[in-house]
Design an enzyme around this catalytic site. Structure first.
Site, PDB file in Angstrom:
ATOM      1  N   ASP A  73     -37.730  -8.121  44.178  1.00 28.81           N
ATOM      2  CA  ASP A  73     -38.194  -8.511  45.504  1.00 28.81           C
ATOM      3  C   ASP A  73     -37.693  -9.889  45.916  1.00 28.81           C
ATOM      4  O   ASP A  73     -37.132 -10.643  45.113  1.00 28.81           O
ATOM      5  CB  ASP A  73     -39.731  -8.487  45.553  1.00 28.81           C
ATOM      6  CG  ASP A  73     -40.380  -9.073  44.296  1.00 28.81           C
ATOM      7  OD1 ASP A  73     -39.814 -10.021  43.725  1.00 28.81           O
ATOM      8  OD2 ASP A  73     -41.445  -8.586  43.892  1.00 28.81           O
ATOM      9  N   ASN A 142     -54.358  -7.825  41.320  1.00 28.77           N
ATOM     10  CA  ASN A 142     -54.819  -6.682  42.113  1.00 28.77           C
ATOM     11  C   ASN A 142     -54.037  -5.410  41.798  1.00 28.77           C
ATOM     12  O   ASN A 142     -54.160  -4.406  42.495  1.00 28.77           O
ATOM     13  CB  ASN A 142     -54.747  -6.998  43.606  1.00 28.77           C
ATOM     14  CG  ASN A 142     -53.320  -7.204  44.109  1.00 28.77           C
ATOM     15  OD1 ASN A 142     -52.358  -7.170  43.331  1.00 28.77           O
ATOM     16  ND2 ASN A 142     -53.174  -7.422  45.408  1.00 28.77           N
ATOM     17  N   HIS A 144     -50.669  -5.121  41.728  1.00 29.89           N
ATOM     18  CA  HIS A 144     -49.361  -4.926  42.364  1.00 29.89           C
ATOM     19  C   HIS A 144     -48.228  -5.057  41.345  1.00 29.89           C
ATOM     20  O   HIS A 144     -48.322  -5.802  40.379  1.00 29.89           O
ATOM     21  CB  HIS A 144     -49.171  -5.858  43.570  1.00 29.89           C
ATOM     22  CG  HIS A 144     -48.910  -7.290  43.259  1.00 29.89           C
ATOM     23  ND1 HIS A 144     -49.746  -8.303  43.678  1.00 29.89           N
ATOM     24  CD2 HIS A 144     -47.892  -7.915  42.609  1.00 29.89           C
ATOM     25  CE1 HIS A 144     -49.257  -9.467  43.290  1.00 29.89           C
ATOM     26  NE2 HIS A 144     -48.133  -9.254  42.634  1.00 29.89           N
ATOM     27  N   GLU A 149     -48.282  -3.694  47.132  1.00 29.42           N
ATOM     28  CA  GLU A 149     -49.686  -4.060  47.149  1.00 29.42           C
ATOM     29  C   GLU A 149     -50.562  -2.799  47.126  1.00 29.42           C
ATOM     30  O   GLU A 149     -50.067  -1.683  47.321  1.00 29.42           O
ATOM     31  CB  GLU A 149     -49.985  -4.875  48.416  1.00 29.42           C
ATOM     32  CG  GLU A 149     -49.192  -6.170  48.536  1.00 29.42           C
ATOM     33  CD  GLU A 149     -49.761  -7.310  47.704  1.00 29.42           C
ATOM     34  OE1 GLU A 149     -50.548  -7.047  46.770  1.00 29.42           O
ATOM     35  OE2 GLU A 149     -49.420  -8.471  47.985  1.00 29.42           O
TER      36      GLU A 149
END
EC number: 3.5.99.6
Length: 251
Positions: A73, A142, A144, A149
């Protein structure tokens, strides 16, 4: 793919041990196939892994001269020379310190004129290289992976995504203030990641324990993106004891 597989779990005492083990996966891959295609991650967790790889190259024990890389990314809107861009991260921590061929190191272009086309172009580059042999992943608190996400779908491909407030807050430590953290990123998708032939995920620290447990033991669901890794036939989680603290180690 689509079935549920058992994720291989390796638990080591601490972050240093985890970093060394993950570096070992990469070394083994390059020695087995010098022209390997590596998928690489950024963030705080893999920094020590990259330091160990640099040490091996500088000692003459490893060469990346034939390897190709694709990073997961990049932030949207940060130029490659911006100090907090992932281009700069990789250049500073790995590419500029070793013998990688710059022509074969790739990151998504977060400043592309046509962001809607940038994802497809990145996918085409990966396919042209023959696909990813070994994909390195970190894990967000979380759940990801990359910047996929909660809510990311199994069929997602490289695309622009909005970052959650939780991820923005977690990454704020790398910027002068939370307001400076980009709100969007270009990331490989879940489907892109799952096409790698082998995947190694590193997670350390108590803050990752719940995400680890839900990724490994919980149902496969978009709200826990890393749970999709259960559908891949060759995944290893390298965890320190803190990150593994919620797992039943007898399982």
């Amino acid at each position: 793919m689509g079935g549920i597989n058992v994720i291989e779990i390796e638990i080591v005492p601490d972050h240093e041990s985890a970093s060394a083990r993950v570096a070992g996966f990469i070394v083994e891959q390059i020695r087995r196939k010098p022209a390997s295609v590596l998928g690489l991650a950024t963030g705080g967790t893999p920094e020590r892994t990259y330091e160990l790889l640099v040490e091996k190259v500088n000692a003459g024990h490893l060469s990346f001269s034939q390897a190709t890389t694709f990073n997961l990314d990049e932030y949207v809107g940060l130029l490659p020379d911006h100090p907090q861009s992932y281009h700069a991260y990789m250049r500073f921590r790995l590419f500029g310190e070793t013998d990688f061929d710059a022509e074969r190191t790739h990151l998504p272009k977060g400043t592309a004129d046509e962001l809607s086309d940038a994802g497809g172009q990145y996918e085409a580059l990966i396919a042209e290289a023959g696909g990813i042999d070994l994909q390195l992943l970190g894990l967000g608190a979380n759940g990801h992976i990359g910047f996929n996400e909660p809510g990311a779908t199994e069929d997602s491909r490289t695309r622009v995504v909005d970052l959650t407030e939780e991820t923005i807050a977690a990454n704020a430590r790398f910027f002068d203030s939370p307001e400076d953290v980009p709100r969007r990123a270009l990331t490989m998708g879940i489907a892109t990641i799952l096409e790698a032939r082998e995947i190694v995920l590193i997670a350390t620290g108590e803050s990752k324990a719940e995400a680890v447990e839900r990724s490994v033991r919980g149902p496969v669901a978009p709200q826990m993106p890393a749970s999709f890794l259960q559908q891949h036939p060759s995944v290893t989680f390298v965890l320190d004891e803190a990150a593994a603290s919620l797992l039943d180690k007898r399982a």
